[in-house]
Design a protein around this motif. Structure first.
Motif, PDB file in Angstrom:
ATOM      1  N   ILE A   1       0.855  -1.178   0.000  1.00 29.72           N
ATOM      2  CA  ILE A   1       0.000   0.000   0.000  1.00 29.72           C
ATOM      3  C   ILE A   1       0.896   1.235   0.000  1.00 29.72           C
ATOM      4  O   ILE A   1       1.698   1.436   0.919  1.00 29.72           O
ATOM      5  CB  ILE A   1      -0.918   0.034   1.239  1.00 29.72           C
ATOM      6  CG1 ILE A   1      -1.896  -1.143   1.226  1.00 29.72           C
ATOM      7  CG2 ILE A   1      -1.669   1.359   1.316  1.00 29.72           C
ATOM      8  CD1 ILE A   1      -2.973  -1.066   0.156  1.00 29.72           C
ATOM      9  N   ALA A   2       0.779   2.065  -1.037  1.00 32.87           N
ATOM     10  CA  ALA A   2       1.553   3.304  -1.117  1.00 32.87           C
ATOM     11  C   ALA A   2       0.821   4.387  -0.330  1.00 32.87           C
ATOM     12  O   ALA A   2      -0.305   4.752  -0.669  1.00 32.87           O
ATOM     13  CB  ALA A   2       1.732   3.729  -2.573  1.00 32.87           C
ATOM     14  N   THR A   3       1.451   4.871   0.725  1.00 38.98           N
ATOM     15  CA  THR A   3       0.828   5.887   1.575  1.00 38.98           C
ATOM     16  C   THR A   3       1.383   7.272   1.226  1.00 38.98           C
ATOM     17  O   THR A   3       2.574   7.412   0.935  1.00 38.98           O
ATOM     18  CB  THR A   3       1.067   5.580   3.059  1.00 38.98           C
ATOM     19  OG1 THR A   3       2.479   5.453   3.303  1.00 38.98           O
ATOM     20  CG2 THR A   3       0.379   4.279   3.436  1.00 38.98           C
ATOM     21  N   PRO A   4       0.549   8.313   1.265  1.00 43.52           N
ATOM     22  CA  PRO A   4       0.949   9.657   0.808  1.00 43.52           C
ATOM     23  C   PRO A   4       1.699  10.434   1.883  1.00 43.52           C
ATOM     24  O   PRO A   4       1.291  11.518   2.313  1.00 43.52           O
ATOM     25  CB  PRO A   4      -0.401  10.308   0.474  1.00 43.52           C
ATOM     26  CG  PRO A   4      -1.344   9.691   1.454  1.00 43.52           C
ATOM     27  CD  PRO A   4      -0.885   8.265   1.618  1.00 43.52           C
ATOM     28  N   ARG A   5       2.822   9.919   2.315  1.00 50.60           N
ATOM     29  CA  ARG A   5       3.509  10.479   3.473  1.00 50.60           C
ATOM     30  C   ARG A   5       4.063  11.886   3.200  1.00 50.60           C
ATOM     31  O   ARG A   5       3.961  12.777   4.046  1.00 50.60           O
ATOM     32  CB  ARG A   5       4.636   9.536   3.911  1.00 50.60           C
ATOM     33  CG  ARG A   5       4.124   8.141   4.250  1.00 50.60           C
ATOM     34  CD  ARG A   5       5.236   7.224   4.718  1.00 50.60           C
ATOM     35  NE  ARG A   5       6.307   7.022   3.764  1.00 50.60           N
ATOM     36  CZ  ARG A   5       6.255   6.225   2.706  1.00 50.60           C
ATOM     37  NH1 ARG A   5       5.148   5.530   2.457  1.00 50.60           N
ATOM     38  NH2 ARG A   5       7.284   6.084   1.889  1.00 50.60           N
ATOM     39  N   TYR A   6       4.660  12.084   2.029  1.00 52.74           N
ATOM     40  CA  TYR A   6       5.191  13.412   1.694  1.00 52.74           C
ATOM     41  C   TYR A   6       4.070  14.447   1.643  1.00 52.74           C
ATOM     42  O   TYR A   6       4.196  15.546   2.191  1.00 52.74           O
ATOM     43  CB  TYR A   6       5.932  13.363   0.362  1.00 52.74           C
ATOM     44  CG  TYR A   6       6.436  14.714  -0.098  1.00 52.74           C
ATOM     45  CD1 TYR A   6       7.661  15.198   0.356  1.00 52.74           C
ATOM     46  CD2 TYR A   6       5.689  15.500  -0.970  1.00 52.74           C
ATOM     47  CE1 TYR A   6       8.126  16.447  -0.043  1.00 52.74           C
ATOM     48  CE2 TYR A   6       6.140  16.746  -1.376  1.00 52.74           C
ATOM     49  CZ  TYR A   6       7.355  17.217  -0.910  1.00 52.74           C
ATOM     50  OH  TYR A   6       7.787  18.455  -1.307  1.00 52.74           O
TER      51      TYR A   6
ATOM     52  N   GLN B   1      -2.927   3.984  -2.024  1.00 51.89           N
ATOM     53  CA  GLN B   1      -3.221   3.128  -3.174  1.00 51.89           C
ATOM     54  C   GLN B   1      -2.451   1.815  -3.135  1.00 51.89           C
ATOM     55  O   GLN B   1      -1.267   1.787  -2.769  1.00 51.89           O
ATOM     56  CB  GLN B   1      -2.913   3.883  -4.475  1.00 51.89           C
ATOM     57  CG  GLN B   1      -3.750   5.137  -4.655  1.00 51.89           C
ATOM     58  CD  GLN B   1      -3.430   5.872  -5.939  1.00 51.89           C
ATOM     59  OE1 GLN B   1      -2.332   5.716  -6.497  1.00 51.89           O
ATOM     60  NE2 GLN B   1      -4.367   6.670  -6.422  1.00 51.89           N
ATOM     61  N   LEU B   2      -3.109   0.761  -3.523  1.00 56.19           N
ATOM     62  CA  LEU B   2      -2.446  -0.531  -3.663  1.00 56.19           C
ATOM     63  C   LEU B   2      -1.529  -0.509  -4.884  1.00 56.19           C
ATOM     64  O   LEU B   2      -1.941  -0.105  -5.972  1.00 56.19           O
ATOM     65  CB  LEU B   2      -3.483  -1.642  -3.831  1.00 56.19           C
ATOM     66  CG  LEU B   2      -2.893  -3.042  -4.019  1.00 56.19           C
ATOM     67  CD1 LEU B   2      -2.482  -3.619  -2.674  1.00 56.19           C
ATOM     68  CD2 LEU B   2      -3.877  -3.957  -4.726  1.00 56.19           C
ATOM     69  N   VAL B   3      -0.279  -0.922  -4.703  1.00 57.00           N
ATOM     70  CA  VAL B   3       0.682  -1.043  -5.800  1.00 57.00           C
ATOM     71  C   VAL B   3       0.948  -2.528  -5.999  1.00 57.00           C
ATOM     72  O   VAL B   3       1.543  -3.190  -5.145  1.00 57.00           O
ATOM     73  CB  VAL B   3       1.995  -0.297  -5.486  1.00 57.00           C
ATOM     74  CG1 VAL B   3       2.994  -0.479  -6.627  1.00 57.00           C
ATOM     75  CG2 VAL B   3       1.722   1.177  -5.232  1.00 57.00           C
ATOM     76  N   GLU B   4       0.494  -3.064  -7.109  1.00 59.53           N
ATOM     77  CA  GLU B   4       0.639  -4.500  -7.379  1.00 59.53           C
ATOM     78  C   GLU B   4       1.989  -4.776  -8.030  1.00 59.53           C
ATOM     79  O   GLU B   4       2.328  -4.213  -9.086  1.00 59.53           O
ATOM     80  CB  GLU B   4      -0.486  -4.974  -8.296  1.00 59.53           C
ATOM     81  CG  GLU B   4      -0.434  -6.459  -8.582  1.00 59.53           C
ATOM     82  CD  GLU B   4      -1.482  -6.905  -9.589  1.00 59.53           C
ATOM     83  OE1 GLU B   4      -1.462  -8.092  -9.965  1.00 59.53           O
ATOM     84  OE2 GLU B   4      -2.299  -6.066 -10.011  1.00 59.53           O
ATOM     85  N   ARG B   5       2.779  -5.639  -7.401  1.00 64.49           N
ATOM     86  CA  ARG B   5       4.068  -6.053  -7.962  1.00 64.49           C
ATOM     87  C   ARG B   5       4.146  -7.578  -7.949  1.00 64.49           C
ATOM     88  O   ARG B   5       3.140  -8.262  -7.772  1.00 64.49           O
ATOM     89  CB  ARG B   5       5.218  -5.414  -7.165  1.00 64.49           C
ATOM     90  CG  ARG B   5       5.241  -3.889  -7.224  1.00 64.49           C
ATOM     91  CD  ARG B   5       6.572  -3.326  -6.730  1.00 64.49           C
ATOM     92  NE  ARG B   5       6.592  -1.867  -6.797  1.00 64.49           N
ATOM     93  CZ  ARG B   5       6.427  -1.069  -5.733  1.00 64.49           C
ATOM     94  NH1 ARG B   5       6.263  -1.608  -4.519  1.00 64.49           N
ATOM     95  NH2 ARG B   5       6.459   0.230  -5.865  1.00 64.49           N
TER      96      ARG B   5
END
Length: 347
Positions: free
Chosen positions: A297-302, A332-336
């Motif tokens: 999960i990509a979190t909007p930390r910046y 957002q989910l980042v699928e790898r």
């Protein structure tokens, strides 16, 4: 009957606070910054002010209104990589402003956080940035009564003290769990370290998403109060597999643990993602460079740091305007490669 002027001279701020059953700071805010207290509290305080004939000390009010250029920032860790991006966003936003950011680390201790809030407020800051919504009752009371603006960051909640900006840890965990199920995994587990309130919300999202489908199994949950690390991820995975060897997917409460799972899975010759899917949380920089790359999960930390500071500065610069509310940013989910492709035959 005592003259009103005599009553006014003898009545103190503390007298009003006791009669109104609120703190002295709340009385001050109700008089000087009424938009920062609820209508109900303000009406009760002003009624007591009228009844007791209290007249604020103009000299004391002028002294109390002086503010420094300090922005106090309370974070639970200075070694956790998650907060590096938050700090970068804050410093980028504050670079050309008159404000100085003072960082204090409460080390995930609610009582330490309470103590540090009290210390910062004595310095008369221009504003405070506080991590999360889970302060002690005493800490929250201090924040609500603070004579400065406050922004809570890195989480989402319905009842912010003043301003807030963050994202939903619960909803993000639901998304991650549903992704694992959509990929065809049927026996997912959860690994968690530290288990601070935000991690607990991730566990709750994982649990509720599985209960929706009848797949929840409490024996596939492994947590520890220890600090998170890649090495700890290998240990927790080993403990889980020894107990539930049929586990076919793992959602970790952060990327450090997930990286440890991948390393230990490879050492044991697990087929990732064919027989074991792995999902992390936060999308730290190293996650895309693992082999396979880590679904997370990509979190909007910046953005939380930058926009949180900008919200606070706007509120400080325009005190006569109604500045408030909360901002929820998307995670957002980042699928790898650590999970199956949704369009793969095995899914």
């Amino acid at each position: 009957m005592q003259p009103r002027s005599a009553k006014s001279r003898n009545t103190t701020l503390d007298d009003v606070a006791r009669a109104a059953d609120v703190s002295a700071i709340t009385v001050s805010r109700a008089i000087r910054k009424p938009h920062m207290v609820s209508d109900k509290v303000r009406e009760r305080v002003l009624a007591v002010v009228e009844r007791l004939g209290y007249v604020p000390d103009a000299a004391a009010s002028a002294l109390a209104s002086k503010r420094t250029d300090l922005i106090g920032l309370l974070v639970p860790s200075l070694t956790n990589n998650v907060f590096a991006e938050v700090l970068r966003g804050i410093y980028d936003a504050s670079e050309d402003t008159p404000f100085n950011v003072q960082i204090v680390n409460f080390r995930y201790s609610p009582l330490k956080e309470e103590q540090l809030i009290r210390t910062l407020l004595r310095q008369k800051p221009a504003g405070l940035m506080v991590t999360g919504f889970d302060q002690t009752a005493e800490a929250r009371a201090m924040l609500e009564g603070a004579d400065c603006r406050v922004v809570q960051i890195m989480d989402s909640g319905d009842d912010p003290v003043d301003l807030s900006i963050g994202f939903s840890h619960y909803a993000s965990a639901v998304d991650a769990t549903r992704h694992l199920l959509a990929c065809g995994y049927r026996r997912p587990a959860f690994l968690g370290a530290r288990m601070d309130p935000r991690s607990q919300r991730r566990l709750a999202g994982f649990t509720d998403a599985l209960k929706e489908t009848g797949m929840f199994d409490p024996t596939r949950i492994v947590t520890t109060p220890q600090s998170s690390s890649i090495g700890l991820g290998t240990q927790l995975f080993a403990d889980l597999i020894a107990r539930r060897p049929d586990t076919d997917a793992i959602f970790c409460n952060n990327d450090d643990l997930a990286a440890g799972v991948l390393l230990e899975a490879q050492r044991r010759y697990f087929d990732v993602p064919g027989k074991l899917g792995v999902c992390g949380f936060n999308d730290l920089e190293f996650s895309r460079h693992l082999n396979p790359g880590l679904t997370t999960i990509a979190t909007p930390r910046y953005d939380v740091g930058r926009r949180g500071f900008e919200m606070l500065r706007t509120a400080i610069d325009t005190p006569d305007e109604a500045q408030g509310g909360k901002v929820d940013l998307p995670a957002q989910l980042v699928e790898r490669g650590s999970t199956r492709r949704l369009d793969s035959p095995s899914a």
